[in-house]
Design a protein around this motif. Sequence first.
Motif, mmCIF file in Angstrom:
data_model
loop_
_atom_site.group_PDB
_atom_site.id
_atom_site.type_symbol
_atom_site.label_atom_id
_atom_site.label_comp_id
_atom_site.label_asym_id
_atom_site.label_seq_id
_atom_site.Cartn_x
_atom_site.Cartn_y
_atom_site.Cartn_z
ATOM 1 N N SER A 194 54.086 -3.505 -14.690
ATOM 2 C CA SER A 194 53.149 -4.132 -15.614
ATOM 3 C C SER A 194 52.478 -3.072 -16.488
ATOM 4 C CB SER A 194 52.083 -4.909 -14.836
ATOM 5 O OG SER A 194 51.211 -4.008 -14.167
ATOM 6 N N ARG A 195 51.903 -3.521 -17.564
ATOM 7 C CA ARG A 195 51.080 -2.624 -18.369
ATOM 8 C C ARG A 195 49.766 -2.363 -17.626
ATOM 9 N NH1 ARG A 195 46.897 -5.357 -20.721
ATOM 10 N NH2 ARG A 195 47.129 -7.631 -20.991
ATOM 11 N N ALA A 196 49.076 -1.328 -18.049
ATOM 12 C CA ALA A 196 47.820 -0.976 -17.400
ATOM 13 C C ALA A 196 46.747 -2.004 -17.734
ATOM 14 C CB ALA A 196 47.370 0.408 -17.821
ATOM 15 N N VAL A 197 46.082 -2.508 -16.710
ATOM 16 C CA VAL A 197 44.961 -3.442 -16.867
ATOM 17 C C VAL A 197 43.682 -2.659 -16.590
ATOM 18 C CG1 VAL A 197 43.901 -5.570 -16.076
ATOM 19 C CG2 VAL A 197 46.392 -5.386 -16.191
ATOM 20 N N ILE A 198 42.803 -2.594 -17.580
ATOM 21 C CA ILE A 198 41.596 -1.772 -17.495
ATOM 22 C C ILE A 198 40.371 -2.667 -17.599
ATOM 23 C CG2 ILE A 198 40.311 0.133 -18.550
ATOM 24 C CD1 ILE A 198 42.955 1.187 -19.602
ATOM 25 N N THR A 199 39.401 -2.404 -16.776
ATOM 26 C CA THR A 199 38.147 -3.151 -16.792
ATOM 27 C C THR A 199 37.002 -2.255 -17.222
ATOM 28 O OG1 THR A 199 36.681 -4.552 -15.468
ATOM 29 C CG2 THR A 199 37.600 -2.632 -14.386
ATOM 30 N N GLU A 200 35.939 -2.853 -17.720
ATOM 31 C CA GLU A 200 34.792 -2.106 -18.218
ATOM 32 C C GLU A 200 33.995 -1.496 -17.060
ATOM 33 O OE1 GLU A 200 34.005 -1.469 -21.335
ATOM 34 O OE2 GLU A 200 35.830 -2.498 -21.991
ATOM 35 N N PRO A 201 33.301 -0.385 -17.324
ATOM 36 C CA PRO A 201 32.513 0.246 -16.246
ATOM 37 C C PRO A 201 31.282 -0.568 -15.890
ATOM 38 C CG PRO A 201 32.163 1.384 -18.327
ATOM 39 C CD PRO A 201 33.259 0.388 -18.570
ATOM 40 N N VAL A 202 30.790 -0.310 -14.712
ATOM 41 C CA VAL A 202 29.569 -0.937 -14.198
ATOM 42 C C VAL A 202 28.537 0.161 -13.978
ATOM 43 C CG1 VAL A 202 28.535 -2.200 -12.269
ATOM 44 C CG2 VAL A 202 30.784 -2.852 -13.140
ATOM 45 N N GLY A 203 27.325 -0.048 -14.475
ATOM 46 C CA GLY A 203 26.271 0.948 -14.339
ATOM 47 C C GLY A 203 25.566 0.861 -13.001
ATOM 48 N N VAL A 204 25.279 2.009 -12.438
ATOM 49 C CA VAL A 204 24.522 2.105 -11.190
ATOM 50 C C VAL A 204 23.182 2.760 -11.513
ATOM 51 C CG1 VAL A 204 24.440 3.098 -8.869
ATOM 52 C CG2 VAL A 204 26.602 2.262 -9.798
ATOM 53 N N ARG A 205 22.103 2.089 -11.187
ATOM 54 C CA ARG A 205 20.764 2.604 -11.463
ATOM 55 C C ARG A 205 20.282 3.451 -10.290
ATOM 56 N NH1 ARG A 205 17.712 -2.896 -12.622
ATOM 57 N NH2 ARG A 205 18.836 -3.334 -10.686
ATOM 58 N N VAL A 206 19.968 4.697 -10.590
ATOM 59 C CA VAL A 206 19.446 5.622 -9.587
ATOM 60 C C VAL A 206 18.044 6.021 -10.022
ATOM 61 C CG1 VAL A 206 19.795 7.791 -8.363
ATOM 62 C CG2 VAL A 206 21.773 6.448 -9.106
ATOM 63 N N TYR A 207 17.040 5.636 -9.236
ATOM 64 C CA TYR A 207 15.657 5.921 -9.585
ATOM 65 C C TYR A 207 15.279 7.337 -9.160
ATOM 66 C CZ TYR A 207 15.266 0.897 -10.292
ATOM 67 O OH TYR A 207 15.440 -0.384 -10.745
ATOM 68 N N PRO A 208 14.352 7.946 -9.874
ATOM 69 C CA PRO A 208 13.939 9.313 -9.503
ATOM 70 C C PRO A 208 13.201 9.330 -8.177
ATOM 71 C CG PRO A 208 12.531 8.446 -11.239
ATOM 72 C CD PRO A 208 13.647 7.460 -11.074
ATOM 73 N N ARG A 209 13.396 10.405 -7.471
ATOM 74 C CA ARG A 209 12.686 10.586 -6.204
ATOM 75 C C ARG A 209 11.266 11.048 -6.507
ATOM 76 N NH1 ARG A 209 14.789 15.008 -2.007
ATOM 77 N NH2 ARG A 209 14.112 16.327 -3.738
ATOM 78 N N THR A 210 10.286 10.323 -6.016
ATOM 79 C CA THR A 210 8.889 10.656 -6.291
ATOM 80 C C THR A 210 8.446 11.783 -5.378
ATOM 81 O OG1 THR A 210 8.182 8.933 -4.742
ATOM 82 C CG2 THR A 210 8.345 8.330 -7.059
ATOM 83 N N GLU A 211 7.989 12.851 -5.999
ATOM 84 C CA GLU A 211 7.476 13.967 -5.232
ATOM 85 C C GLU A 211 6.094 13.623 -4.676
ATOM 86 O OE1 GLU A 211 7.510 17.392 -7.672
ATOM 87 O OE2 GLU A 211 9.638 17.247 -8.147
ATOM 88 N N PRO A 212 5.722 14.183 -3.532
ATOM 89 C CA PRO A 212 4.391 13.889 -2.977
ATOM 90 C C PRO A 212 3.304 14.321 -3.951
ATOM 91 C CG PRO A 212 5.780 15.015 -1.372
ATOM 92 C CD PRO A 212 6.508 15.069 -2.673
ATOM 93 N N PHE A 213 2.410 13.406 -4.278
ATOM 94 C CA PHE A 213 1.351 13.713 -5.228
ATOM 95 C C PHE A 213 0.086 12.984 -4.820
ATOM 96 C CE2 PHE A 213 -1.036 12.548 -9.091
ATOM 97 C CZ PHE A 213 -1.413 13.826 -9.496
#
Length: 476
Positions: A194-213
């Motif tokens: 078959s020909r190549a079947v390509i799908t769109e990317p999916v975003g993964v949200r990574v939140y910043p690590r909060t430093e002790p404050f």
Amino acid sequence: MSGPTASAPRSTEQESTAGWAPTPALGRAVLLAGLLLVAGVLLGRVDLVVLAAPFALGTAYALRRRPTALPQVWITSAEDGPLVEGGEVSAAVGVGNPDTVDYDVVVVRSRVSPWLRISRAGFASTEPADAPPPAETSTAAGRGRSVADRPFVTSVPAEAAVDLELAGRALRWGRHPVGPAGARVAAAGGLLVSRAVITEPVGVRVYPRTEPFEAVEAMPRAAGLVGAHHSRRPGEGGELAGVRVFAPGDRLRRVDWRVSLRARQLHVAATLSDRDAEVVVLLDVLAEAGRSGGVDGAASVLDTTVRATAAIAEHYLHRGDRVSLLEYGPGARRLRPAAGRRQYLTVLEWLLDVRAEAAQHEPYDQVFGPQLLSSDALVVVLTPLLDERSAQMLARLARAGRFVVAVDTLPADLTPPKDRGWAEVAYRLWRLDRETMIGQLREHGVPVVRWAGAGSLDQVLRDVARLATAPRVGGR
């Protein structure tokens, strides 16, 4: 009306069939069988016809059921909760077989952001229980490597699906793509591909690590009527301001009976109202410096800025204050002031799109428009002080009577360039010029402190609060 309806299935079938092409193996089998048959007929040799028979019969048997539908490819990201830097990330690339013919070989490949270190990858079947299992492939990653950027091979039975499961660790905050992913399929004994079947990317949200404050409760001024900071205005609160004579409108629960019995007149305890403060965190995004090493490595200017912003916002929002965000750059993004946990989640989402972007003009008027910055707000400016316009912005805010605290986000371990010539001398001169600029800002009343996590702003906030509550001396 019946014409288009009748032709639609044929068009769909033609499009599906057009996605399949013969492999070189099919060409070789047809060519060899044809040559042997022609040679046997022309030469009158039965042995050549017998030799051609297995090739012809095998090809015909393999092509008895030709696939018509292309594979289906999709990407899913498992987000059970907020994903923070250093946390475990998991995703899956699914490949489905909607046809009634088995896929003999399926080659799957997916791109993954370099900030998502995939350490485990393998196929997991989602097909019916009575179907035969696919050929599973799994690979263990070496230390510091990602195994996602390589092809994975399996087989998919008819009307079934398999998942290429990816598991690893998120190294840095931001929106990181998983994909695009593609798949190619070989069927009919490897005679059709078959020909190549390509799908769109999916975003993964990574939140910043909060430093002790943690910071002291000293605030220059408070604007709201509720909150954790004590004001000078009498009202309902928890801070005792004194004892006074009972007046109409006072509540009975405020009566101080010990003083009343001694003075033989009703007295009530006067309190100061609790008021919340507005904290404006200003992110200087005009320049970037340093190289980001992820959650376990060195921090760049943007890394320090984003993580410090998340820590400051979390601290003040937890105390009931209102927090707003501003970008000092050409984009001039802003987040309106609000309080509560919803605002904290909005802050984390807003920080995912922080990018360093150079500006060709002075963005001061674009960022600080009319009625965008409260006169009672505490402005915490996170800046590397790499651009002269940043220092000019701080000076203008101080001259306008704002309560400004500048937090230096330049990495302390920033090394000079290793070029030959005058590079090291130029770097030392730049350092001296920068120290002179910081000294001039302090002369203008702008405290500059380096970000160091917990307690970084304690002394500065005390000084700012002391200046805000000090009586102003007017000239005669």
